[in-house]
Design an enzyme around this catalytic site. Structure first.
Site, PDB file in Angstrom:
ATOM      1  N   LYS A  31      -7.891   1.121  -2.035  1.00 58.59           N
ATOM      2  CA  LYS A  31      -7.370   0.594  -0.773  1.00 58.59           C
ATOM      3  C   LYS A  31      -7.240   1.690   0.278  1.00 58.59           C
ATOM      4  O   LYS A  31      -7.588   1.489   1.460  1.00 58.59           O
ATOM      5  CB  LYS A  31      -6.009  -0.066  -1.020  1.00 58.59           C
TER       6      LYS A  31
ATOM      7  N   LYS B  70       0.336   5.051   8.529  1.00 61.60           N
ATOM      8  CA  LYS B  70       0.949   5.355   7.235  1.00 61.60           C
ATOM      9  C   LYS B  70      -0.111   5.431   6.133  1.00 61.60           C
ATOM     10  O   LYS B  70      -0.082   6.342   5.284  1.00 61.60           O
ATOM     11  CB  LYS B  70       1.995   4.283   6.906  1.00 61.60           C
TER      12      LYS B  70
ATOM     13  N   THR C 282       0.866  -1.184   0.000  1.00 59.11           N
ATOM     14  CA  THR C 282       0.000   0.000   0.000  1.00 59.11           C
ATOM     15  C   THR C 282       0.895   1.225   0.000  1.00 59.11           C
ATOM     16  O   THR C 282       1.526   1.556   1.010  1.00 59.11           O
ATOM     17  CB  THR C 282      -0.940  -0.004   1.217  1.00 59.11           C
TER      18      THR C 282
END
Length: 298
Positions: free
Chosen positions: A172, A240, A97
């Site tokens: 995502k 993050k 990701t």
């Protein structure tokens, strides 16, 4: 069927994914910065490479699942990176990701070598990885996805095509912004109820009998009640991903005030040293401020 797979990144998700590919009969060459993490896979039949370039050298498909944008940049563009040996006609499937914008740049680098690139982040946690039941969100050329599907079907039960390069990552990040917010708000509510004298199991029964019930919090609640924050998805990675979601939202001129506030709560918990715990450990920051613990017998 691709016969040779280079697999880079053997963390919580990567290790079981690579193992499933070995079990499915693929010739898998793995790389991990900490070589000791590759040893169990070597015993299972995988080859172990000294560099990402070595893992990619003979691969029809290269899979990457590492922690962040900088780590992907290192294994792709750095010294000993896959771009040094990537074969024309190969497919790179990046399940990390990372920044959608940077992923699009990497797709251009791969195209320059005659290879194809898919951004294919996953959801499903380590249980889904172990069982081969992940859900993939995929960006890139549809024809490339069709070619990669036999490999992806070993790893996941659902493969959702989202559009052009970067689209899988955008999906995502949106999903994780929703997921992180759901868990944090659940934690806020339970800390409030506990402080006010309502037993956590009583509050949980109320939630499960109301429109506030959700599969995510059904899963997380028993771990929270036990104080078990063994990482299914580490808090530092959720933080993050929230940062990446904010960057993407800014670029798209999309306001995300609730997610921005939630990011700060996760950031505070991370600063307290909770980054390697499961992201549900965000409740511990709220508990410490409120002076209560949300715990109950199972």
């Amino acid at each position: 069927m691709a016969q040779s797979i280079g697999f880079i990144g053997l963390g919580i998700m990567g290790h079981p994914m690579a193992l499933n590919l070995v079990k499915a009969g693929y010739k898998v060459t793995v790389f991990n910065r900490t070589r000791s993490k590759a040893e169990p896979l070597e015993k299972s039949g995988a080859l172990v490479a000294a560099t990402p370039a070595e893992a990619a050298r003979l691969a029809d498909v290269v899979m990457i699942i590492v922690s962040d944008t900088a780590a992907v940049e290192e294994v792709v563009l750095g010294k000993g990176g896959i771009l040094e040996t990537l074969r024309s006609g190969a497919i790179v499937i990046d399940s990390s990701t990372i920044s959608p914008a940077f992923s699009r740049k990497l797709a251009c680098h791969a195209a320059g070598k005659g290879a194809s690139w898919l951004d294919a982040p996953v959801t499903g946690s380590k249980h889904g990885a172990e069982r081969g039941e992940l859900t993939f969100m995929i960006g890139g050329d549809r024809e490339t996805l069709d070619r990669a599907l036999p490999v992806l079907q070993v790893l996941g039960k659902k493969h959702i095509y989202c559009g052009a390069h970067g689209s899988g990552l955008s999906a995502k990040l949106a999903q994780n912004a929703i997921q992180a917010t759901m868990v944090e708000v659940f934690c806020e509510g339970f800390v409030l109820a506990t402080k006010a004298g309502v037993h956590p199991q009583t509050m949980f029964e109320i939630i499960q009998s109301s429109m506030a019930r959700a599969a995510l919090t059904d899963f997380k609640a028993p771990f929270i009640f036990k104080g078990d924050f063994t990482p299914y998805f580490p808090l530092k990675l959720m933080h993050k991903d929230l940062e990446l979601a904010m960057e993407t939202a800014y670029a798209q001129n999309v306001p995300m005030p609730a997610a921005a506030a939630v990011k700060e709560v996760y950031g505070t918990a991370k600063a307290q040293g909770k980054g390697d715990l499961d992201y549900a450990a965000v409740i511990t920051f709220l508990e410490e401020v409120a002076g209560v613990k949300v715990r109950a017998e199972s």
